[in-house]
Motif scaffolding. Sequence first.
Motif, mmCIF file in Angstrom:
data_model
loop_
_atom_site.group_PDB
_atom_site.id
_atom_site.type_symbol
_atom_site.label_atom_id
_atom_site.label_comp_id
_atom_site.label_asym_id
_atom_site.label_seq_id
_atom_site.Cartn_x
_atom_site.Cartn_y
_atom_site.Cartn_z
ATOM 1 N N HIS A 1 0.803 -1.218 0.000
ATOM 2 C CA HIS A 1 0.000 0.000 0.000
ATOM 3 C C HIS A 1 0.841 1.276 0.000
ATOM 4 C CE1 HIS A 1 -2.738 -3.143 0.740
ATOM 5 N NE2 HIS A 1 -2.715 -3.119 2.061
ATOM 6 N N ALA A 2 1.974 1.225 -0.700
ATOM 7 C CA ALA A 2 2.855 2.398 -0.824
ATOM 8 C C ALA A 2 3.274 2.955 0.532
ATOM 9 C CB ALA A 2 2.180 3.493 -1.651
ATOM 10 N N SER B 1 1.299 3.102 3.210
ATOM 11 C CA SER B 1 0.136 3.648 3.932
ATOM 12 C C SER B 1 0.241 5.137 4.250
ATOM 13 C CB SER B 1 -0.092 2.871 5.236
ATOM 14 O OG SER B 1 -0.315 1.501 4.976
ATOM 15 N N ARG C 1 -3.075 12.780 4.085
ATOM 16 C CA ARG C 1 -3.009 13.231 2.699
ATOM 17 C C ARG C 1 -2.834 14.744 2.565
ATOM 18 N NH1 ARG C 1 -4.952 8.827 -0.451
ATOM 19 N NH2 ARG C 1 -4.068 7.009 0.579
ATOM 20 N N LEU D 1 1.744 -0.463 -5.484
ATOM 21 C CA LEU D 1 0.784 0.614 -5.693
ATOM 22 C C LEU D 1 -0.588 0.013 -5.426
ATOM 23 C CD1 LEU D 1 2.324 2.134 -8.940
ATOM 24 C CD2 LEU D 1 2.625 2.903 -6.578
ATOM 25 N N LEU E 1 -4.674 2.463 -2.084
ATOM 26 C CA LEU E 1 -4.649 3.921 -2.071
ATOM 27 C C LEU E 1 -5.985 4.531 -1.660
ATOM 28 C CD1 LEU E 1 -2.490 4.643 -5.256
ATOM 29 C CD2 LEU E 1 -1.766 4.317 -2.888
ATOM 30 N N TRP F 1 -11.097 9.201 -3.162
ATOM 31 C CA TRP F 1 -9.878 9.414 -3.925
ATOM 32 C C TRP F 1 -10.160 9.452 -5.429
ATOM 33 C CZ3 TRP F 1 -7.171 5.871 -7.183
ATOM 34 C CH2 TRP F 1 -7.792 4.615 -7.320
ATOM 35 N N VAL G 1 -4.275 11.009 -5.935
ATOM 36 C CA VAL G 1 -3.184 10.075 -5.610
ATOM 37 C C VAL G 1 -2.009 10.203 -6.569
ATOM 38 C CG1 VAL G 1 -4.784 8.441 -4.549
ATOM 39 C CG2 VAL G 1 -4.110 8.129 -6.948
ATOM 40 N N ILE H 1 1.384 10.457 -4.967
ATOM 41 C CA ILE H 1 1.832 9.212 -4.346
ATOM 42 C C ILE H 1 2.419 8.277 -5.394
ATOM 43 C CG2 ILE H 1 1.067 7.161 -3.096
ATOM 44 C CD1 ILE H 1 -1.105 8.906 -1.801
ATOM 45 N N ASP I 1 -10.621 -2.630 -1.031
ATOM 46 C CA ASP I 1 -10.708 -1.360 -1.751
ATOM 47 C C ASP I 1 -11.974 -1.231 -2.576
ATOM 48 O OD1 ASP I 1 -7.648 0.377 -2.517
ATOM 49 O OD2 ASP I 1 -8.309 -0.486 -0.643
#
Length: 290
Positions: free
Chosen positions: A181-182, A184, A188, A213, A216, A223, A228, A231, A253
Amino acid sequence: MKIDAHHHLWDLNAVEYPWLMEKGAVRFFGDPTPIQRNYLLPEYRADASAQGFSASVHIQVGAADPWAEAQWVQSVADQYPDWPLVQVVFCDLTADDLEYQLDRFQSLPSVRGVRQIVGRAPGEDAKTGTNRLLENPDFRKGLNTVGERGLSFDLQLLPELMEQTAEALSQAPGTPVALCHAGSPHDRSAEGLSHWEEALSSLSKLPQVHCKLSGLGMFDHNWSAQSVAPIVSTCLSQFGADRCMFGSNFPVDSLSSTYLELVSRLQELIPDAHKDSVFHNTAKRFYRFE
């Protein structure tokens, strides 16, 4: 062919998942009520194959008995040989019987790696104490054991823990690591993303660490590709496309997007020159698809 490097399946009649069976509890990724039902390969596959995916990586998802979950996932892989499915299992790297557990897991041909969550979200980790894993010398020893056995380690944590984790991983250079998850990025705001980007560099400097990736939408259910974009851009810049891979994190997700929306938004953000790596090559190499 595309490979989804991070998703889950569950059969509530076959395996016990305490968090899925607990009603009325809101988790860090939102209200799980819509996904507190069976989620099986045919349903997942219908969404994924429609977007060009034809293989995937199942990630452990909090079963009461990790061995029962691993056996069930293996049975799914055996039942659908036309859908290459490999798995990452849960294993406590601090356990006294670690070697025995790994022996048993590696008897299943679909097993490629293990995951032990270091950090989910600040509130939950304060309750579970998972952050303290990094202070345990047995955890660091276990990281090396995993790599010595030819397995990888899936790392889920928070930006606040990245530098400490990077120090631990530097002592296990032979263990391939997939950052879930990059990393987390839960804050943001511009300041939050700046802190995440700086902390992420401590992990991206380690050549054995790869980046997913994925996930997100967990910290922002509204989102968009635009929200994103910083990111995704940072991950590609720091890790390079050959160390980045796409993961849907479905069905979790699905609380924030359809599979089509998820893939479309990521495809919009990833340059054409990098798509083969992110959607296929990196995952194929990292998880050793035959």
